[in-house]
Design a protein around this motif. Structure first.
Motif, short mmCIF file in Angstrom:
data_model
loop_
_atom_site.label_atom_id
_atom_site.label_comp_id
_atom_site.label_asym_id
_atom_site.label_seq_id
_atom_site.Cartn_x
_atom_site.Cartn_y
_atom_site.Cartn_z
N ALA A 19 0.82 -1.21 0.00
CA ALA A 19 0.00 0.00 0.00
C ALA A 19 0.86 1.26 0.00
N ASP A 20 1.77 1.36 0.92
CA ASP A 20 2.64 2.52 1.00
C ASP A 20 4.09 2.07 1.10
N PRO A 21 4.69 1.70 -0.03
CA PRO A 21 6.08 1.27 0.05
C PRO A 21 6.98 2.42 0.46
N PRO A 22 8.12 2.13 1.07
CA PRO A 22 9.02 3.19 1.49
C PRO A 22 9.51 4.00 0.29
N LYS A 23 9.66 5.30 0.50
CA LYS A 23 10.16 6.19 -0.54
C LYS A 23 11.68 6.07 -0.57
N LEU A 24 12.21 5.80 -1.77
CA LEU A 24 13.62 5.50 -1.93
C LEU A 24 14.27 6.44 -2.94
N ALA A 25 15.34 7.09 -2.53
CA ALA A 25 16.17 7.90 -3.44
C ALA A 25 17.37 7.05 -3.84
N VAL A 26 17.55 6.85 -5.13
CA VAL A 26 18.70 6.09 -5.64
C VAL A 26 19.59 7.08 -6.39
N PHE A 27 20.73 7.39 -5.78
CA PHE A 27 21.65 8.33 -6.39
C PHE A 27 22.47 7.65 -7.48
N ASP A 28 22.99 8.45 -8.40
CA ASP A 28 23.84 7.93 -9.47
C ASP A 28 25.11 7.35 -8.85
N PHE A 29 25.57 6.24 -9.42
CA PHE A 29 26.78 5.58 -8.94
C PHE A 29 28.00 6.45 -9.21
N GLU A 30 28.97 6.32 -8.32
CA GLU A 30 30.24 7.03 -8.45
C GLU A 30 31.34 6.04 -8.81
N LEU A 31 32.42 6.55 -9.37
CA LEU A 31 33.53 5.71 -9.83
C LEU A 31 34.83 6.12 -9.16
N VAL A 32 35.54 5.12 -8.68
CA VAL A 32 36.92 5.29 -8.24
C VAL A 32 37.75 4.45 -9.20
N SER A 43 38.05 7.95 -17.86
CA SER A 43 37.12 6.84 -17.65
C SER A 43 35.85 7.01 -18.48
N LYS A 44 35.99 7.35 -19.74
CA LYS A 44 34.83 7.64 -20.58
C LYS A 44 33.82 6.50 -20.69
N PRO A 45 34.22 5.26 -21.05
CA PRO A 45 33.20 4.20 -21.17
C PRO A 45 32.51 3.92 -19.84
N GLU A 46 33.26 4.03 -18.76
CA GLU A 46 32.69 3.74 -17.44
C GLU A 46 31.64 4.78 -17.04
N GLU A 47 31.82 6.03 -17.48
CA GLU A 47 30.85 7.07 -17.12
C GLU A 47 29.47 6.73 -17.67
N ALA A 48 29.41 6.24 -18.91
CA ALA A 48 28.12 5.84 -19.49
C ALA A 48 27.57 4.62 -18.76
N ARG A 49 28.45 3.71 -18.38
CA ARG A 49 28.01 2.51 -17.66
C ARG A 49 27.46 2.86 -16.28
N LEU A 50 28.05 3.83 -15.63
CA LEU A 50 27.55 4.27 -14.32
C LEU A 50 26.10 4.72 -14.44
N MET A 51 25.80 5.49 -15.47
CA MET A 51 24.42 5.96 -15.65
C MET A 51 23.48 4.79 -15.96
N ARG A 52 23.94 3.85 -16.78
CA ARG A 52 23.09 2.70 -17.13
C ARG A 52 22.77 1.84 -15.92
N ILE A 53 23.77 1.55 -15.08
CA ILE A 53 23.48 0.70 -13.91
C ILE A 53 22.65 1.44 -12.88
N SER A 54 22.82 2.76 -12.79
CA SER A 54 22.00 3.56 -11.87
C SER A 54 20.54 3.49 -12.30
N GLU A 55 20.29 3.66 -13.60
CA GLU A 55 18.93 3.58 -14.13
C GLU A 55 18.37 2.16 -14.01
N GLN A 56 19.21 1.17 -14.24
CA GLN A 56 18.78 -0.23 -14.10
C GLN A 56 18.33 -0.51 -12.67
N LEU A 57 19.08 -0.03 -11.70
CA LEU A 57 18.72 -0.23 -10.29
C LEU A 57 17.40 0.45 -9.97
N ARG A 58 17.24 1.69 -10.40
CA ARG A 58 15.98 2.41 -10.16
C ARG A 58 14.80 1.67 -10.77
#
Length: 167
Positions: A19-32, A43-58
């Motif tokens: 009924a009322d699932p918890p509200k969740l903020a999923v921030f974009d992943f960071e890279l070291v 880290s150009k290819p990784e930057e695009a991958r960070l966005m893709r996995i962040s969106e996948q998680l959301r």
């Protein structure tokens, strides 16, 4: 909050399951990136991958019906300007501005093209307590390896019925 997560993991999945699932903020992943190529070429290819996995998680957490995934657009630039893993709780403040109950930050550590680690940190926004940490190593630096590693962590850690429960 651990009980909230454990309860959410045990409920049926699908839209409207909670009924009322918890509200969740999923921030974009960071890279070291401490790899040699990363130092020389960036880290150009990784930057695009960070966005893709962040969106996948959301997307996958929203589709589970166990969380109400919030839009982070109002605080995205502030989050990008901070190191969320070492900013002294600025991630909690930003999640609080969105009205989140829970928040996820993530970190990808790239040692080389062969050794990469993906980490997910789930925290209670109100108390700041860490609820769970999910981590997996991957071998190979491809879109597929990143996506499969994220799917594994979602399925077998974040949404697994018994993950995070104490015996």
């Amino acid at each position: 909050m651990r009980a909230l997560l454990a309860t959410a993991a045990l409920l049926p999945t699908g839209a409207g399951a909670l009924a009322d699932p918890p509200k969740l903020a999923v921030f974009d992943f960071e890279l070291v990136d401490t790899s040699l190529p990363g130092e020389f070429y960036g880290s150009k290819p990784e930057e695009a991958r960070l966005m893709r996995i962040s969106e996948q998680l959301r997307r996958e957490l929203a589709e589970s019906g166990r969380f109400q995934v919030l839009d982070i657009a109002p605080v995205r630039e502030a989050a990008r300007g901070a190191n969320l893993q070492a900013c002294g709780g600025c991630d909690l403040k930003l999640a609080g501005q969105l009205g989140a109950d829970l928040e996820i930050t993530g970190l990808v550590q790239k040692v080389s093209n062969l050794i990469i680690n993906l980490n997910i940190y789930l925290r209670d926004v109100k108390t700041g307590n860490m609820i769970t940490v999910a981590s997996a190593d991957m071998r190979g630096n491809t879109d597929e390896s990143w996506s499969r590693t994220m799917s594994y962590l979602i399925r077998n850690r974040l949404l697994a019925p018994n993950y995070g429960k104490r015996e």
